[in-house]
Scaffold this motif. Structure first.
Motif, PDB file in Angstrom:
ATOM      1  N   ALA A 125     -67.905 -29.175 -14.181  1.00  0.00           N
ATOM      2  CA  ALA A 125     -68.060 -28.178 -13.121  1.00  0.00           C
ATOM      3  C   ALA A 125     -69.052 -28.674 -12.069  1.00  0.00           C
ATOM      4  N   ASP A 126     -69.263 -27.860 -11.019  1.00  0.00           N
ATOM      5  CA  ASP A 126     -70.231 -28.226  -9.994  1.00  0.00           C
ATOM      6  C   ASP A 126     -71.649 -28.229 -10.573  1.00  0.00           C
ATOM      7  N   ASP A 127     -72.528 -28.951  -9.917  1.00  0.00           N
ATOM      8  CA  ASP A 127     -73.926 -29.006 -10.355  1.00  0.00           C
ATOM      9  C   ASP A 127     -74.521 -27.597 -10.366  1.00  0.00           C
ATOM     10  N   VAL A 170     -56.887 -28.322 -15.592  1.00  0.00           N
ATOM     11  CA  VAL A 170     -57.442 -27.051 -16.038  1.00  0.00           C
ATOM     12  C   VAL A 170     -57.969 -26.294 -14.821  1.00  0.00           C
ATOM     13  N   LYS A 171     -57.529 -25.051 -14.664  1.00  0.00           N
ATOM     14  CA  LYS A 171     -57.967 -24.212 -13.552  1.00  0.00           C
ATOM     15  C   LYS A 171     -58.805 -23.056 -14.090  1.00  0.00           C
ATOM     16  N   VAL A 172     -60.007 -22.904 -13.546  1.00  0.00           N
ATOM     17  CA  VAL A 172     -60.917 -21.824 -13.930  1.00  0.00           C
ATOM     18  C   VAL A 172     -61.105 -20.918 -12.714  1.00  0.00           C
ATOM     19  N   PHE A 195     -62.968 -23.515 -10.093  1.00  0.00           N
ATOM     20  CA  PHE A 195     -62.734 -24.954  -9.923  1.00  0.00           C
ATOM     21  C   PHE A 195     -61.506 -25.405 -10.694  1.00  0.00           C
ATOM     22  N   GLU A 196     -60.994 -26.559 -10.308  1.00  0.00           N
ATOM     23  CA  GLU A 196     -59.892 -27.215 -11.001  1.00  0.00           C
ATOM     24  C   GLU A 196     -60.315 -28.632 -11.330  1.00  0.00           C
ATOM     25  N   ARG A 197     -60.013 -29.073 -12.540  1.00  0.00           N
ATOM     26  CA  ARG A 197     -60.341 -30.437 -12.944  1.00  0.00           C
ATOM     27  C   ARG A 197     -59.202 -31.015 -13.777  1.00  0.00           C
ATOM     28  N   GLU A 198     -58.886 -32.253 -13.476  1.00  0.00           N
ATOM     29  CA  GLU A 198     -57.848 -32.945 -14.240  1.00  0.00           C
ATOM     30  C   GLU A 198     -58.391 -33.362 -15.599  1.00  0.00           C
TER      31      GLU A 198
END
Length: 231
Positions: A125-127, A170-172, A195-198
């Motif tokens: 996730a973001d800082d 993954v989408k949160v 956020f979205e992260r692969e």
């Protein structure tokens, strides 16, 4: 009768020796395989291999194993940036073809579960954002935002839904963000918490199917065909 008794005893003894040799061969093969399992384009930590089926030696002679259970921990794509690291993959591999000299192996099909811990989800996730289990299939995302209108920072926690999009991401997204009457607050919070992260480091041929939020982390069902394990 005496001769028959002797033959029966010999059969039992020889059968016991064969089983012992077969199990010893399995143990040795599992140990060797644990050192050789590799996923292309990913770094992995520890590996556990369990070869199923009996007898093992006849499977080796045919260069094909009926089923192999593999658990691989700490999987991360090389140079993946903020891609989500996989804490663990538990896979059941079927019809595992052994290559020449047993230096490579390919599974005809595979099913299993990829696990992503909340610590690894937080790292992606973001800082300044943390992700934890929120209960009832939700995650709790907490972040601090700077609100220019107030001239100060506010810390907010939201309950979010986790979904799988595009087959590998993954989408949160927060279900609801209270605006509290402050203009632009919802947008500021969502920029932090949504956020979205692969998913990084999956072996080629293995696809994500379904995601479930559990108290221990995200559990993602995976399946695939022609999975290269080594070589």
């Amino acid at each position: 009768m005496r001769a028959l008794r002797i033959l029966l005893i010999l059969a039992v003894v020889l059968g016991g020796i064969f089983v012992a040799v077969d199990r010893a061969a399995v143990y040795f093969a599992e140990s060797e395989a644990e050192d050789r399992v590799r996923f292309a384009g990913a770094e992995t930590g520890s590996t556990e291999v369990s070869i199923k089926g009996f007898p093992f030696l006849t499977q080796v002679a045919e260069s094909e194993l009926d089923r192999v259970d593999v658990t691989v921990r700490d999987i991360q794509a090389s140079a993946a940036g903020r891609a989500i690291r996989i804490s663990e993959i538990r896979a059941r591999l079927h019809q595992v073809k052994l290559g020449p000299g047993y230096t490579s192996a390919t599974a005809a099909r595979a099913t299993g579960t990829a696990v992503v811990s909340y610590a690894d989800l937080t790292a992606a996730a973001d800082d300044g954002v943390t992700v934890a289990y929120g209960g009832e299939g939700k995650v709790k995302v907490t972040g601090t935002v700077q609100v220019p209108l107030l001239g100060k920072q506010l810390s907010r926690s939201v309950l979010s839904t986790v979904t799988l999009v595009r087959g590998d991401t993954v989408k949160v997204r927060a279900d609801e963000v209270p605006g509290e009457g402050i203009p632009g607050l919802e947008s500021l919070v969502r920029k932090k918490t949504d956020f979205e992260r692969e998913i990084g480091g999956l072996p080629e041929g293995l696809e994500l199917e379904k995601i479930e939020v559990t108290p221990d982390g995200l559990e993602i069902s995976v399946s695939g065909a022609d999975i290269a394990l080594a070589g």
